[in-house]
Design a protein around this motif. Sequence first.
Motif, PDB file in Angstrom:
ATOM      1  N   GLY A  20      16.571  -9.274  11.173  1.00 40.47           N
ATOM      2  CA  GLY A  20      15.496  -9.537  12.114  1.00 40.47           C
ATOM      3  C   GLY A  20      14.200  -8.897  11.676  1.00 40.47           C
ATOM      4  N   SER A  21      13.111  -9.418  12.206  1.00 42.27           N
ATOM      5  CA  SER A  21      11.787  -8.910  11.898  1.00 42.27           C
ATOM      6  C   SER A  21      10.962  -8.833  13.171  1.00 42.27           C
ATOM      7  N   ASN A  22      10.003  -7.933  13.181  1.00 41.29           N
ATOM      8  CA  ASN A  22       9.056  -7.873  14.292  1.00 41.29           C
ATOM      9  C   ASN A  22       7.717  -7.383  13.795  1.00 41.29           C
ATOM     10  N   VAL A  23       6.689  -7.636  14.594  1.00 37.58           N
ATOM     11  CA  VAL A  23       5.355  -7.113  14.320  1.00 37.58           C
ATOM     12  C   VAL A  23       4.931  -6.287  15.527  1.00 37.58           C
ATOM     13  N   GLN A  24       4.290  -5.157  15.260  1.00 39.21           N
ATOM     14  CA  GLN A  24       3.848  -4.266  16.331  1.00 39.21           C
ATOM     15  C   GLN A  24       2.349  -4.014  16.200  1.00 39.21           C
ATOM     16  N   PHE A  25       1.695  -3.920  17.362  1.00 35.67           N
ATOM     17  CA  PHE A  25       0.270  -3.624  17.427  1.00 35.67           C
ATOM     18  C   PHE A  25       0.110  -2.337  18.230  1.00 35.67           C
ATOM     19  N   ILE A  40      -1.199  -1.984  12.584  1.00 37.05           N
ATOM     20  CA  ILE A  40      -0.359  -3.178  12.636  1.00 37.05           C
ATOM     21  C   ILE A  40       0.862  -2.893  11.777  1.00 37.05           C
ATOM     22  N   THR A  41       2.045  -2.997  12.373  1.00 34.90           N
ATOM     23  CA  THR A  41       3.293  -2.684  11.677  1.00 34.90           C
ATOM     24  C   THR A  41       4.176  -3.917  11.598  1.00 34.90           C
ATOM     25  N   LEU A  42       4.671  -4.193  10.401  1.00 39.74           N
ATOM     26  CA  LEU A  42       5.648  -5.255  10.193  1.00 39.74           C
ATOM     27  C   LEU A  42       6.955  -4.612   9.775  1.00 39.74           C
ATOM     28  N   GLU A  43       8.050  -4.891  10.497  1.00 40.33           N
ATOM     29  CA  GLU A  43       9.359  -4.316  10.208  1.00 40.33           C
ATOM     30  C   GLU A  43      10.364  -5.419   9.935  1.00 40.33           C
ATOM     31  N   HIS A  44      11.333  -5.092   9.067  1.00 41.48           N
ATOM     32  CA  HIS A  44      12.407  -6.048   8.793  1.00 41.48           C
ATOM     33  C   HIS A  44      13.710  -5.296   8.565  1.00 41.48           C
ATOM     34  N   PHE A  54      16.365  -1.937   5.230  1.00 38.32           N
ATOM     35  CA  PHE A  54      15.371  -1.752   6.268  1.00 38.32           C
ATOM     36  C   PHE A  54      14.056  -1.407   5.595  1.00 38.32           C
ATOM     37  N   GLY A  55      12.977  -2.016   6.063  1.00 40.29           N
ATOM     38  CA  GLY A  55      11.668  -1.713   5.513  1.00 40.29           C
ATOM     39  C   GLY A  55      10.580  -1.953   6.536  1.00 40.29           C
ATOM     40  N   PHE A  56       9.452  -1.297   6.327  1.00 41.42           N
ATOM     41  CA  PHE A  56       8.291  -1.552   7.180  1.00 41.42           C
ATOM     42  C   PHE A  56       7.017  -1.320   6.383  1.00 41.42           C
ATOM     43  N   ALA A  57       5.938  -1.913   6.875  1.00 39.85           N
ATOM     44  CA  ALA A  57       4.610  -1.719   6.290  1.00 39.85           C
ATOM     45  C   ALA A  57       3.629  -1.463   7.423  1.00 39.85           C
ATOM     46  N   ASP A  58       2.831  -0.406   7.292  1.00 39.25           N
ATOM     47  CA  ASP A  58       1.796  -0.052   8.265  1.00 39.25           C
ATOM     48  C   ASP A  58       0.425  -0.298   7.657  1.00 39.25           C
ATOM     49  N   LEU A  59      -0.379  -1.111   8.337  1.00 40.97           N
ATOM     50  CA  LEU A  59      -1.775  -1.309   7.981  1.00 40.97           C
ATOM     51  C   LEU A  59      -2.587  -0.589   9.042  1.00 40.97           C
ATOM     52  N   TYR A  60      -3.366   0.431   8.657  1.00 45.01           N
ATOM     53  CA  TYR A  60      -3.978   1.266   9.685  1.00 45.01           C
ATOM     54  C   TYR A  60      -5.352   1.777   9.281  1.00 45.01           C
ATOM     55  N   ASN A  61      -6.178   2.021  10.279  1.00 43.80           N
ATOM     56  CA  ASN A  61      -7.498   2.620  10.158  1.00 43.80           C
ATOM     57  C   ASN A  61      -8.025   2.817  11.574  1.00 43.80           C
ATOM     58  N   ASN A  62      -9.364   2.824  11.745  1.00 45.15           N
ATOM     59  CA  ASN A  62      -9.905   2.834  13.096  1.00 45.15           C
ATOM     60  C   ASN A  62      -9.752   1.443  13.704  1.00 45.15           C
ATOM     61  N   VAL A  63     -10.260   1.252  14.900  1.00 47.99           N
ATOM     62  CA  VAL A  63      -9.979   0.017  15.619  1.00 47.99           C
ATOM     63  C   VAL A  63     -10.533  -1.216  14.908  1.00 47.99           C
ATOM     64  N   SER A  69      -5.809   1.465   5.154  1.00 47.64           N
ATOM     65  CA  SER A  69      -4.788   1.949   4.233  1.00 47.64           C
ATOM     66  C   SER A  69      -3.481   1.209   4.518  1.00 47.64           C
ATOM     67  N   LEU A  70      -2.643   1.123   3.502  1.00 50.04           N
ATOM     68  CA  LEU A  70      -1.343   0.473   3.636  1.00 50.04           C
ATOM     69  C   LEU A  70      -0.266   1.465   3.241  1.00 50.04           C
ATOM     70  N   TYR A  71       0.661   1.721   4.165  1.00 45.01           N
ATOM     71  CA  TYR A  71       1.785   2.606   3.899  1.00 45.01           C
ATOM     72  C   TYR A  71       3.073   1.822   4.106  1.00 45.01           C
ATOM     73  N   THR A  72       4.005   1.941   3.165  1.00 40.85           N
ATOM     74  CA  THR A  72       5.240   1.170   3.268  1.00 40.85           C
ATOM     75  C   THR A  72       6.445   2.008   2.856  1.00 40.85           C
ATOM     76  N   GLU A  73       7.582   1.731   3.502  1.00 39.31           N
ATOM     77  CA  GLU A  73       8.863   2.343   3.157  1.00 39.31           C
ATOM     78  C   GLU A  73       9.914   1.250   3.058  1.00 39.31           C
ATOM     79  N   TRP A  74      10.853   1.434   2.126  1.00 37.59           N
ATOM     80  CA  TRP A  74      11.941   0.461   1.948  1.00 37.59           C
ATOM     81  C   TRP A  74      13.223   1.223   1.633  1.00 37.59           C
TER      82      TRP A  74
END
Length: 238
Positions: A20-25, A40-44, A54-63, A69-74
């Motif tokens: 499964g996958s989801n996106v989070q705001f 914005i986080t994408l998880e799978h 299991f992996g996710f990617a975070d795209l983050y900064n101010n609003v 920046s992009l941070y990811t774990e797998w």
Amino acid sequence: MSLVLLLNGQATAQVIYQGGSNVQFLYGRNLERSGELATITLEHFGTYGVLEQFGFADLYNNVSLESPSLYTEWYPKLSLSRVLGKEINRGPVSDVLWAGGVNVLFGGTGDFFVYLTGPAFRFRLPGSGLLQLETYYYKQHGEEYEGTYQITPSWDIPLPVSEKVRLRFRGFMDYIGDRGPGGAQFLTQPQLFLDLGNTWGKPGKVYLGSEWRYWNNVAGIEGLDESILQANLLISLE
């Protein structure tokens, strides 16, 4: 961290996983360094025979999310119970897995690359839900960094209040040892959600809730702590 679960009501049943996958705001304010944070986080999560990942990617900064920046774990894992073709019955442990992992940051002030490996343990719970403990050898890239440990308990537990109101409590804790420069660090991100989709007959599709992120010794910098409460909208992509 999101694991999509097929839950049943047996008192000591092993959790059955589905891909499964989801996106989070997420949005939070009053950070000590940047003032506000939008992510914005994408998880799978998926299974492939005896393997899962299991992996996710975070795209983050101010609003504005300008130049984020992009941070990811797998984390790929090998399941011992699937290799043997039967559940492991060792007290509360229902499965043992061997895991590897990589953590990478793109767009930060410096290069950040970590590799991890070690065993993980999955536990039975009364009722339905997920509880696991991952134990890793942790090595950050760079000659100045020593190998250390990471211990990560994580959970994903449904909390039915009534037929219409269903909550979901999920999250993790990372304990990371001293790498040489800096000190040990502790990071936790518990989340509490209301299953909005269930209120209109579509359970498990849309969740609204909050996430508290607490980080002691941010990135191993002694004395630098962070605490932020964030609004969180989670949308299943299934």
